[in-house]
Write a protein that holds these residues in place. Structure first.
Motif, PDB file in Angstrom:
ATOM      1  N   PHE A 199       0.830  -1.205   0.000  1.00 10.77           N
ATOM      2  CA  PHE A 199       0.000   0.000   0.000  1.00 10.77           C
ATOM      3  C   PHE A 199       0.870   1.263   0.000  1.00 10.77           C
TER       4      PHE A 199
ATOM      5  N   GLY B  88       0.971   3.901  -3.008  1.00 10.41           N
ATOM      6  CA  GLY B  88       0.549   5.251  -2.667  1.00 10.41           C
ATOM      7  C   GLY B  88       1.591   6.312  -2.965  1.00 10.41           C
TER       8      GLY B  88
ATOM      9  N   CYS C 192      -7.602  -3.281  -3.774  1.00 13.01           N
ATOM     10  CA  CYS C 192      -7.719  -2.393  -2.612  1.00 13.01           C
ATOM     11  C   CYS C 192      -6.576  -1.380  -2.583  1.00 13.01           C
TER      12      CYS C 192
ATOM     13  N   GLN D  60      -7.369   1.323  -5.040  1.00 16.33           N
ATOM     14  CA  GLN D  60      -8.380   2.236  -4.492  1.00 16.33           C
ATOM     15  C   GLN D  60      -7.748   3.211  -3.506  1.00 16.33           C
ATOM     16  N   ALA D  61      -6.843   2.710  -2.665  1.00 18.20           N
ATOM     17  CA  ALA D  61      -6.162   3.579  -1.700  1.00 18.20           C
ATOM     18  C   ALA D  61      -5.309   4.611  -2.430  1.00 18.20           C
ATOM     19  N   SER D  62      -4.604   4.182  -3.452  1.00 22.88           N
ATOM     20  CA  SER D  62      -3.758   5.090  -4.235  1.00 22.88           C
ATOM     21  C   SER D  62      -4.586   6.190  -4.873  1.00 22.88           C
TER      22      SER D  62
ATOM     23  N   ILE E  38      -5.147   7.420   5.064  1.00 26.39           N
ATOM     24  CA  ILE E  38      -5.933   6.759   4.011  1.00 26.39           C
ATOM     25  C   ILE E  38      -5.503   5.311   3.858  1.00 26.39           C
ATOM     26  N   ILE E  39      -4.208   5.076   3.901  1.00 25.17           N
ATOM     27  CA  ILE E  39      -3.695   3.710   3.796  1.00 25.17           C
ATOM     28  C   ILE E  39      -4.187   2.863   4.966  1.00 25.17           C
TER      29      ILE E  39
ATOM     30  N   GLU F 249      -6.890   3.205   6.687  1.00 22.40           N
ATOM     31  CA  GLU F 249      -8.320   2.932   6.483  1.00 22.40           C
ATOM     32  C   GLU F 249      -8.534   1.802   5.473  1.00 22.40           C
ATOM     33  N   HIS F 250      -7.821   1.865   4.370  1.00 28.55           N
ATOM     34  CA  HIS F 250      -8.026   0.861   3.321  1.00 28.55           C
ATOM     35  C   HIS F 250      -7.431  -0.493   3.681  1.00 28.55           C
ATOM     36  N   THR F 251      -6.314  -0.517   4.396  1.00 32.90           N
ATOM     37  CA  THR F 251      -5.772  -1.807   4.818  1.00 32.90           C
ATOM     38  C   THR F 251      -6.689  -2.460   5.840  1.00 32.90           C
TER      39      THR F 251
END
Length: 426
Positions: free
Chosen positions: A120, A124, A163, A166-168, A338-339, A341-343
């Protein structure tokens, strides 16, 4: 008691299903990057498309289940499932010029959640040689696509990559980490702008018009204000098409030596395993700035010894700092949030996916219970399957919620059976 008999049957089925569940502790990343290696060493572990295809085909021979490799100018990283990270390292090194010993001396290895977090951060732009450089996103996406075509990516890894993408995207849209234009290709433009006067009068040759070369070409046109650029590519049609699109010149690969001799500035964005521009091609000509954007290096290193040549590679370009990078650094905490949250979302999905075989097994057994003679005897109000299915689904939903909230499984098997038998199908 009938509950015990049914429970033992369910435990047998559950055990069988659990053995096929992906174990996240067996997910590894092993890699090298710009932090501990120079461009020359990274070039020894770079993979060509043909080498990557061979690696994917041979993965099962090394005991590697799911895998993909990210090979860029800044890093070579292999991700995948194996019993030990050494299996991934051996698989990678089987296709590279660099040896296993060289790789292990410089490599980093992460497993499980740490390996996921690393991917991630890479996607990112937080681990790029130039902070916020998002060219890596497309490279990861392509690497995963190629691996999927070879059936080396399945549900876990595909979901993980999606995923990460999406985070990126969220980082790019909700932070200023990508503000300005800072990438290796743009750093080349900055270097030219700072070191070459009267750009419009200079002849520029760009060798290589793949995706990276194309981006470099557009940066040259957009930021240098010149179209005195000749494009050369092994596939002549690609160079000609891009030249026509941007109003530039093109030449066949056979004219490379001639165009090199005429050029003031040469940029190389090829992915050959061997140098595409040799020292002898540059010797005895006027002063030249040669920028090698390739990994492995595609300009013969000894060319730097020529008095008329200034040779610059990606490591030197990445040292450029400006106000844009300073602003980007201030955005890092937001990107990390953000990372996180997505992880967390991905890990929630993984935890529930671990339970799916168990839930399916329990559901199947509850349906068998409903039609068994013993259960029918115990339930005087035994009803049709449609109503039983609704009752079973409610029991399964309740079991799934408890497993998710408390991350405990064993006690819920018996509890689900008891709930179904105790309430009946009235």
């Amino acid at each position: 008691m009938p509950e015990v008999t049914f429970a033992l049957e369910i435990f047998g089925t559950i055990t069988m299903h659990k053995n096929g569940t992906k174990d996240i502790s067996k997910f590894f990343i092993a890699g090298i990057n710009y932090r501990k290696t120079d461009a020359e060493m990274r070039g020894r572990f770079a993979l060509s498309p043909d080498q990557y295809e061979t690696l994917l085909k041979q993965a099962p021979e090394f005991g590697v289940q799911e895998t993909f490799v990210v090979s860029t100018c800044n890093r070579t990283e292999i991700y995948g499932f194996a019993d030990e990270p050494m299996q991934l390292e051996q698989l990678l090194c089987s296709q590279t010029e660099g040896s296993m010993e060289e790789f292990k001396a410089r490599a980093y290895v992460k497993k499980g959640k740490a390996a996921i977090d690393h991917l991630f951060h890479v996607g990112g732009g937080l681990d790029s040689q130039i902070l916020g450089d998002y060219e890596i996103v497309g490279q990861i996406k392509q690497a995963a696509k190629t691996a999927k075509q070879q059936q080396r990516i399945h549900a876990f890894t595909e979901r993980l990559v999606n995923c990460m993408l999406q985070a990126s995207k969220a980082i790019k849209n909700n932070t200023r980490l990508s503000d300005g234009t800072v990438s290796v290709s743009f750093a080349a433009v900055q270097f030219i702008r700072e070191h070459v006067k009267q750009i419009r009068n200079k002849k520029i040759v760009l060798l290589g018009t793949g995706k990276f070369g194309r981006n470099t070409c557009k940066n040259l046109v957009d930021y240098l204000g010149t179209k005195n650029i000749t494009l050369i590519n092994r596939t002549e049609e690609k160079a000609a098409a891009l030249a026509e699109e941007l109003g530039l010149f093109s030449a066949p690969i056979e004219a490379l030596s001639e165009k090199i001799a005429e050029a003031d500035i040469i940029l190389v964005a090829t992915n050959s395993a061997e140098p595409t521009i040799l020292k002898q091609q540059l010797a005895g000509t006027q002063r030249k700035l040669v920028i090698d954007l390739s990994i492995p290096n595609n300009v013969e290193a000894s060319a730097a010894e020529l008095p008329n040549v200034t040779l610059v590679n990606v490591d030197e370009l990445s040292k450029l700092k400006d106000e844009t990078l300073a602003r980007r650094e201030a955005e890092v905490p937001k990107a990390k949030e953000i990372i996180t949250e997505h992880t967390a979302e991905f890990m929630d999905w993984y935890q529930m996916r671990k339970h799916v075989p168990v839930l399916k097994a329990v559901k199947t057994k509850l349906k068998e219970i409903h039609t068994s003679p013993l259960y029918i005897t115990l339930q005087p109000h035994h009803t049709a399957c449609s109503k039983a299915d609704e009752k079973i689904q409610k029991v399964i939903n309740c079991m799934a919620s408890k497993m998710k909230e408390q991350n405990q499984r064993g006690c819920y098997y018996i509890e689900a059976i008891n709930e179904f038998i105790a309430t009946g199908t009235e």
